[in-house]
Structures are given as structure tokens and as C-alpha cells.
Design a protein around this motif. Sequence first.
Motif, short mmCIF file in Angstrom:
data_model
loop_
_atom_site.label_atom_id
_atom_site.label_comp_id
_atom_site.label_asym_id
_atom_site.label_seq_id
_atom_site.Cartn_x
_atom_site.Cartn_y
_atom_site.Cartn_z
N PHE A 187 0.83 -1.20 0.00
CA PHE A 187 0.00 0.00 0.00
C PHE A 187 0.87 1.26 0.00
N VAL A 197 -5.21 2.97 7.12
CA VAL A 197 -5.07 1.55 6.79
C VAL A 197 -4.63 0.76 8.03
N ASN A 247 -4.50 6.24 -2.73
CA ASN A 247 -5.37 5.09 -2.50
C ASN A 247 -5.59 4.30 -3.79
N TRP A 294 -3.95 0.57 -2.92
CA TRP A 294 -4.78 -0.61 -2.66
C TRP A 294 -4.50 -1.74 -3.66
#
Length: 445
Positions: free
Chosen positions: A69, A103, A243, A247
Amino acid sequence: MTKHWIATYGGHYRALIRLGLPIVVGQLGMIVLGFADTLMIGHHSTTELGAASFVNNLFNLCIIFSTGFSYGLTPIVGGLYGNKRLAEAGQALKCSLAANTLVAGVLVLLMGALYLNIGRLGQPEELLPLIRPYYLVLLASLPFVLLFNGYKQFTDGITDTQTAMWILLGGNALNIAGNYVLINGKLGLPELGLLGAGLSTLASRIGMVIVFAAIVGRSRRFARYRVGMLRRPWAADVFRRLNALGWPVGLQMGMETASFSLSTVMVGWLGTLALASHQIMLTISQFTFMMFYGMGAAVAVRVSNFNGQHDTTNVRRAAYAGFHLIVGMGIVLLSIVFACRSHVGGWFTDNAEVSALVSALFFPFLIYQLGDGLQINFANALRGIADVKPMMFIAFIAYFVISLPVGYLCGFVLGWGLPGVWMAFPFGLTSAGLMLWLRFRQQTK
């Protein structure tokens, strides 16, 4: 031919070695830490080694996912750095730390829920009293892993790979010293065994984040980046892009690690000795994996810099130069590991059955190394050009459709036991590597 090869790749080799060597050294520190952890715990108790294997592999899934990530920051910062937009790179770091914190909260909740169901995973009953406290301590350390990753990907993206290297080496040295004291009860402290290893890990992770934050917040060489961090407003578009990139990369790396973690659950069905042997061989496998990943991280930085300049020719050359270097590293590392194969089990435990099982795992370990190097290199190259969404589907096919079923088939249906479970890895990693390479070729024609 040789002159043409040197003219094409020579500059890339030098730049990648300059960028990648500090990352590899930092990864080497993590390898030494893994060796030290396994050695100290294994000699303290084979049962504790089995418990450590189970818990560490569950948390490795979180750690690798969170590392993936955080890699969303690398192409963003690399592109900004390549175009000399330094204040914007600092602004991106601020957004990355916020995203990583969110996260971390999600992962802590998920792993907390798993903790409440730990007794339902079919692990040996004698391990549960050791698993539970160790699990909780590692859970507390998880947010600090994500914060460290945010700082590390920022400094790597601006081609400062030495700062993270020194902090990692210092943190690992602190962890090893703490292990010795707390596992064995030195300096008047109680003998805590496996729990002591967990407490030492927690302390070192907290310390590394504090040191990194202090360096970025106070050092003169980061002054132009701090302008963006402290004075520029919140950038919602950067947060969304982090993001959007983070992800898919996290899920791709998480699925790869899940194939190992879920294999560990299957190994637990074979008993405590199989878990202990599995942990030893995973520690050995980190020797090559982490060093390949150090060079792969340099490929991502180098590719992202050229991608920011829209230089497709050098994007391709940097990626292929990285693969050449990884293959060279693999030949050297595997020669060392192969020469030591008959002695490895005895380094970690006095148990003859465990040592014999470890020796049986060298065949699948050796044959998956080329595929591992291939998938590491081209996954990082795709991150560098911010082409990350297809990697999720590639990972799902390679690790869930191919790898895990092969491991169950060979390990339990065909009755090959622990070596059969390990046969999953050559199939999964090689298929992933080939698909990632083909995707990179297609995207950089």
C-alpha cells in the motif's frame, strides 16, 4: 555486442546499484534479524518456534500488504522528484502518512477479530498459550510498521535510500539485543521466551518511527520538502491517487503473502514439528526474497523517475537492467545457500526430525527462485509506471487459482506432506512472474 550492451545498460546498472545497494543492505539487516529471532527462539524451545511460525506468518500478510500500500507513494514522489517539484513531494508525504494511519486502523480491527477466533484455525493445542500473548504484542506494533513505510517510500522516491538503511540497521540491532535480554532473562530481567521477542520487536518499531520522523522534521536536506508538508494545504487529489495506486499494489502483494500464510495454516495441520521446519525454511527464503526486493525497489524508483519524464525507452532499459542484476544476485545467493543446505537445520534447532524436514524443502525452494526474481522485478517496474490494477487479477490467478490448490493437492491428496505444500510456490511465483513481464512489455511497447 558487448560494447552495445554496455552502452545500453551500463549506466542503468550503475544507477540501480547506487540506489539499490543501501536498500539491499537495509533488507540484509532484516534478514539478520529474522535469522537471530529464529535462532534464539528455536534454541530456547521448539514449541515456541512453532508458535512463532504461525503468528509471524499471519502478521507477515499484514506487513507485506501495508508495504505494498505504501508503494503507492513511490511513483508519485518519483515523478515529482524527476520534475524538481520538491514541495509537492513533501505534500504527498503528508497525505501518505494520513492514508497509512487509516489503513493501520483497518488492519488492527481485522487482526483483532482474527485473534478472537484463533482457536478455530486447527493449530496444535499446546501452541495456543504461546500464540495468544505474542500475537497481541505484534498487533500493538502494526501501526508503527505502516508509519515507517510511509517515511521510507518517501525517501526512496527522492533517491535517498541511505536514510532508511541506517534506521533499519539501527532498529534491527536494538531488536536483536532486546531479544537476547528478554528471551533469556538477562540483566536481572525475567525470562520471557517468545513474549520477550515480541516486546523487543515492538520497542524497535516504535524507535525507528521516532527517529525517522525526527530526521525528516529537522534535517536541513529535507527543508524544501517540509515546506510542502507544513505549509501546503491538504491535497485531496493526491490522497485519492495514493489510494488508487496503493490498494491494488497492497492487494497484489497481500495475495502473494497470503499464499504463504494460508500454506502455514495447512502446515499447522501436519503438527508442531512441521511448523518449526516451515519457519526455518521461510527464514532461509527471506535471504533471497528480501535482497531481490531491495533491488526491485530501486527499479521502481528508477522507472518512476523516467516515467515522470515520459522517457519510455529508458523505462524499459531500467526494468530489464534490474532483472539482469537480480538474476546475478540469485546465482550468487543460491550458490551459498545450496552449499550450506545440509547444515541449515542444525543452526536453528537440535531436533533431528526438524533438520531432516528442512533438508527436504530445498528442492522446491531452489526451483522457484527464478520465478520469484521475475515477479519481483516486473511488479516493481509496473508500480514505477503506475500500472497497478491488473496486478491484482494476476496475483489472484497465480496465488489463489494456481498456488494454493497445488499445495493442497501435493501436500494432502498425494500425501507428500510438508514438501508437497511447498511445491505450490514454484507454480505460483513463476506464473505470476511471466504474467507481470508480459503486461510490462505490452504497456511499454
